[in-house]
Motif scaffolding. Structure first.
Motif, short mmCIF file in Angstrom:
data_model
loop_
_atom_site.label_atom_id
_atom_site.label_comp_id
_atom_site.label_asym_id
_atom_site.label_seq_id
_atom_site.Cartn_x
_atom_site.Cartn_y
_atom_site.Cartn_z
N PHE A 90 0.83 -1.20 0.00
CA PHE A 90 0.00 0.00 0.00
C PHE A 90 0.87 1.26 0.00
O PHE A 90 0.60 2.22 -0.73
CB PHE A 90 -0.94 0.00 1.21
CG PHE A 90 -1.85 1.19 1.26
CD1 PHE A 90 -2.95 1.27 0.42
CD2 PHE A 90 -1.60 2.24 2.13
CE1 PHE A 90 -3.79 2.38 0.44
CE2 PHE A 90 -2.43 3.34 2.16
CZ PHE A 90 -3.53 3.42 1.32
N ILE A 91 1.93 1.25 0.81
CA ILE A 91 2.85 2.40 0.83
C ILE A 91 3.52 2.56 -0.54
O ILE A 91 3.62 3.67 -1.07
CB ILE A 91 3.89 2.24 1.96
CG1 ILE A 91 3.20 2.34 3.33
CG2 ILE A 91 4.98 3.32 1.84
CD1 ILE A 91 4.07 1.97 4.52
N GLU A 92 3.92 1.44 -1.12
CA GLU A 92 4.57 1.47 -2.45
C GLU A 92 3.64 2.11 -3.49
O GLU A 92 4.06 2.94 -4.29
CB GLU A 92 4.93 0.04 -2.88
CG GLU A 92 5.56 -0.04 -4.27
CD GLU A 92 5.74 -1.47 -4.75
OE1 GLU A 92 6.13 -1.64 -5.92
OE2 GLU A 92 5.48 -2.41 -3.97
N LYS A 93 2.35 1.74 -3.44
CA LYS A 93 1.39 2.20 -4.46
C LYS A 93 0.97 3.66 -4.26
O LYS A 93 0.43 4.28 -5.17
CB LYS A 93 0.13 1.33 -4.42
CG LYS A 93 0.37 -0.10 -4.84
CD LYS A 93 0.33 -0.24 -6.34
CE LYS A 93 0.29 -1.70 -6.76
NZ LYS A 93 0.66 -1.84 -8.19
N THR A 94 1.15 4.21 -3.03
CA THR A 94 0.62 5.55 -2.75
C THR A 94 1.68 6.60 -2.46
O THR A 94 1.38 7.80 -2.51
CB THR A 94 -0.34 5.51 -1.54
OG1 THR A 94 0.35 4.92 -0.42
CG2 THR A 94 -1.58 4.69 -1.84
N ARG A 95 2.90 6.18 -2.20
CA ARG A 95 3.97 7.12 -1.81
C ARG A 95 4.12 8.28 -2.78
O ARG A 95 4.15 9.45 -2.37
CB ARG A 95 5.29 6.35 -1.67
CG ARG A 95 6.54 7.17 -1.47
CD ARG A 95 6.82 7.48 -0.01
NE ARG A 95 5.91 8.46 0.55
CZ ARG A 95 5.82 8.74 1.85
NH1 ARG A 95 6.58 8.08 2.72
NH2 ARG A 95 5.00 9.64 2.29
#
Length: 393
Positions: free
Chosen positions: A244-249
């Motif tokens: 999720f962090i990877e997709k939204t950073r």
């Protein structure tokens, strides 16, 4: 029920207790069982928690055990799937003849494991969950927790975001697993809102499915918000959180991500560092133990013991928690005396008062409160992938 193994059968690891004996307890050893995932999205957490308990057991055993008995831990795999938990519990109870359960991992799995333990009046100690299924009021007689609840962790995270980071209430969203685990994290956030006099009915809730890393729907929902979200309280395991962090950073450069301790802080840091240092920015984890990078006496003692038992293994937050939880149990086993049985151990645990284990917070258990710790620590990732302690309030 499965037939008990035949007494005297060489293939059977544990003979059934004879009349007058306590199951899982001989003159030589006390056997504990734990159900953890060897596969799936939480497997690293299960292995870490098990390692911490094993280090505590090895340290106690090196000192002569408890009243001359060595402590033994036997783990069974349920893949973090509640449909497999019952078989794993039965294996440990019927075949391995364990005295009690220690360190089971998971919230959805606890919903199956707890009724099994209660029906047999057997100890269910320090499960790796902050869920309400192991925190009834009044407490279930045989269920004891070391760690703070998800509600307490979520509450600490929300208060930190509102007070210390000055985020507006309508700019905080919740990201969680689509089951009991996510429900309870969300309930904690809602409770913190109400406690602060805020409306909890409009909180944006993003979900993902257990043992999945498909984040498309959650990311799409986040993009649709008219009021930009600036912080996300995350209630999930390592891989989904990292994904999720990877997709939204890059979509939301200043986003603050606060994670519950059950995320597996060390595994999360490793996943994010593989993506690159910018992915570690503003990543916070609330913890059930003090900073592993710090110098509290229990952390130093754990590092020494870990190096002896598992040279080369890096200490992490979850193995440290397993170590502390196991030592809380060992303290009670010692105080219980050589005549060990479950009822006596329960009463001994309930008389734990102001136990100082070098955490900077005393541990207490009583008949009315089966959770030893109510303190939450804060940590934040730095660019090198190391967690630094932060003040939550």
């Amino acid at each position: 029920p499965a037939a008990a193994p035949l007494a005297g059968n060489a293939a059977s690891p544990a003979r059934p207790a004879a009349a007058g004996q306590v199951r899982g307890v001989t003159d030589q050893e006390i056997r504990f069982g734990m159900v953890i995932p060897y596969t799936g999205s939480a497997k690293e957490n299960g292995q870490s928690y098990k390692r911490g308990i094993e280090v505590a057991f090895a340290r106690a055993n090196a000192g002569g055990g408890v009243h001359g008995r060595t402590l033994k831990l036997i783990a069974a795999d349920d893949g973090f799937e509640p449909t497999r938990t019952l078989d794993a519990m039965k294996l440990l109870w019927d075949k391995e003849q364990v005295f009690g359960f220690l360190g089971n991992l998971g919230t959805p799995t606890a919903a199956v494991a707890v009724p099994f333990a209660l029906a047999r009046k057997v100890l269910f100690f320090a499960p790796f969950t902050g869920g309400s299924v192991v925190r009834h009021d009044p407490p279930d007689r045989y269920v004891f927790n070391y760690r703070p609840s998800f509600v307490e962790e979520a509450d600490a995270a929300v208060r930190y975001l509102l007070k210390m980071r000055k985020i507006r209430p309508n700019q905080i969203a919740v990201f969680g697993q689509n089951d009991d685990l996510g429900e309870q994290g969300f309930a904690g956030v809602a409770k913190a809102y109400r406690a602060a006099g805020l409306n909890d009915s409009t909180i944006l809730r993003l979900v993902y499915n257990r043992n999945s890393i498909d984040m498309d729907e959650a990311v799409a929902q986040l993009k649709q918000q008219r009021v930009p979200i600036k912080a996300i309280v995350m209630v999930g395991t390592t891989r989904p959180a990292a994904k999720f962090i990877e997709k939204t950073r890059d979509l939301f450069p200043g986003m603050i991500y606060t994670n519950m301790s059950i995320v597996g802080a060390t595994a999360l840091a490793q996943e994010l560092m593989l993506l690159g240092p910018r992915f570690t920015e503003n990543v916070i984890v609330t913890q059930a133990v003090p900073a592993v990078s710090g110098y509290s006496s229990t952390v130093l003692e754990f590092k020494t013991a870990l190096a002896q038992v598992a040279p080369g293994e890096v200490p992490d937050y979850i193995s440290l928690e397993g170590y502390i939880a196991a030592n809380l149990l060992i303290d009670a086993l010692k105080r219980c005396g050589p005549q060990l049985d479950t009822e006596r151990l329960v009463e001994t645990l309930e008389s734990t008062r102001n136990l100082d284990m070098g955490l900077g917070a005393a541990l207490n258990l009583s008949r009315g409160d089966h959770q030893a710790l109510h303190k939450v620590w804060g940590t934040q990732l730095d660019k090198t992938g190391v967690y630094q302690p932060i003040d939550l309030e």
